[in-house]
Design an enzyme around this catalytic site. Structure first.
Site, short mmCIF file in Angstrom:
data_model
loop_
_atom_site.label_atom_id
_atom_site.label_comp_id
_atom_site.label_asym_id
_atom_site.label_seq_id
_atom_site.Cartn_x
_atom_site.Cartn_y
_atom_site.Cartn_z
N GLN A 106 50.04 11.17 -25.13
CA GLN A 106 49.83 11.85 -23.86
C GLN A 106 48.75 12.91 -24.01
OE1 GLN A 106 54.21 12.70 -23.53
NE2 GLN A 106 53.84 12.06 -21.43
N ASN A 107 48.26 13.06 -25.23
CA ASN A 107 47.25 14.09 -25.49
C ASN A 107 45.85 13.57 -25.19
OD1 ASN A 107 49.45 15.49 -26.40
ND2 ASN A 107 49.08 15.03 -28.56
N ASP A 109 43.20 15.16 -26.70
CA ASP A 109 42.41 15.94 -27.65
C ASP A 109 41.67 15.13 -28.70
OD1 ASP A 109 44.48 15.20 -29.42
OD2 ASP A 109 45.59 17.05 -29.03
N HIS A 124 46.63 9.69 -20.76
CA HIS A 124 46.00 10.65 -19.84
C HIS A 124 44.50 10.78 -20.05
CE1 HIS A 124 50.27 12.53 -19.65
NE2 HIS A 124 50.13 11.53 -18.82
N CYS A 132 30.81 8.49 -14.70
CA CYS A 132 30.00 8.66 -13.50
C CYS A 132 30.53 7.70 -12.45
CB CYS A 132 28.54 8.36 -13.79
SG CYS A 132 27.52 8.48 -12.29
N CYS A 156 21.76 8.89 -13.72
CA CYS A 156 21.46 9.11 -12.30
C CYS A 156 21.57 10.59 -11.90
CB CYS A 156 22.35 8.25 -11.41
SG CYS A 156 24.03 8.89 -11.27
N SER A 195 58.67 16.02 -24.95
CA SER A 195 59.94 16.36 -24.31
C SER A 195 60.43 15.30 -23.33
CB SER A 195 59.80 17.70 -23.58
OG SER A 195 58.78 17.59 -22.62
ZN ZN Z 1 25.40 7.99 -12.94
#
Ligand code: ZN
Length: 259
Positions: A106-107, A109, A124, A132, A156, A195
């Site tokens: 769920q991290n 990092d 996540h 983009c 872009c 948790s």
């Molecule tokens: Zn773009």
């Protein structure tokens, strides 16, 4: 010699790992605490100091400069130089020993990958990429100028968004599908630093349990899985516990080799 409850359970887990054919891991914020990643919830959490509205999708696209100022502080400036800890490396070692398959986290990092782990699935998303919405392309953080007024697409020049889940966004469906079908096949899941409060990823251990697999927790505090879903909980810090588990596995294997 007197063994603590945790020591006994570490031995138990080492045997389970050696005997399992399909073990997966499910990790949460707890595994990164020892690396210095601040927590988000709670009294001293990030959201007690910042307005969570900066991670509302529509707000980000309508006020990119303001939102980016804080997002950069929280997720980029603060996390510079953060390194994996012994817990991440222990999981990498278990993978190398052939005892652990996929890691679901769920991290955001990137520390599992940084520690050398393979097959890491991020519920996540990650701070390490940007997307983009105009080009529909994904860019490595290295291609983005973080010091700009807001992050821009190298192709872009449109505003790009960090490739982690904002508040009004849904989890990546592909990751969820893989996770739940994998959970149904797993005979063992390690729930680490988690948790169990964030849905729908928190359902993973339930899938394992309902398909006949075993759930083992490495959590300092009882979680929503404790006492009903998990077979047992090891309460030591995840970085210490996981290191001990790896050592226990090695010792058991050495003893087996001697026979
Ligand atoms: Zn773009």
């Amino acid at each position: 010699m007197i063994f603590s409850k945790d020591d006994q359970n570490i031995q138990k887990l080492a045997h389970l790992l050696i005997n399992s054919k399909n073990c997966i891991a499910f990790t949460g914020a707890g595994i990164s605490v020892a690396s210095g990643i601040p927590s988000f919830r709670g009294e001293d959490g990030i959201w007690s100091k910042y307005d969570p509205n900066i991670l509302e999708l529509s707000n980000y696209y309508s006020n990119p400069k303001l939102c980016w100022k804080f997002i950069k502080e929280i997720f980029y400036d603060n996390l510079q130089g953060i390194e994996p800890n012994k817990g991440h490396y222990a999981l990498t070692e278990l993978q190398k020993m052939g005892l652990l398959k996929n890691i679901y986290t769920q991290n955001i990092d990137n520390l599992h990958q940084k520690s050398g782990s393979k097959n890491v699935y991020e519920f996540h998303g990650t701070t390490n990429y940007f997307v983009c919405k105009k080009c529909m392309k994904r860019y490595s953080i290295k291609a983005i100028d973080l010091e700009d007024e807001y992050p821009k697409c190298p192709d872009c020049s449109a505003l790009v968004k960090p490739d982690f889940i904002f508040f009004s966004e849904e989890l990546p469906r592909k990751v969820l599908e893989v996770a739940f079908s994998d959970a149904e096949k797993a005979d063992l899941i390690l729930v680490i630093g988690c948790s169990g409060e964030v849905a729908p990823a928190n359902q993973m251990p339930l899938y394992v349990k309902h398909s006949g697999g075993e759930v083992v927790e490495i959590n300092p505090q009882p979680s929503l899985y404790s006492g009903n879903i998990s077979s047992f909980r090891i309460s030591g810090k995840s970085q210490d516990t996981l290191t001990k588990v790896v050592n226990a596995v090695k010792e058991i294997r050495e003893r087996q080799d001697e026979k």
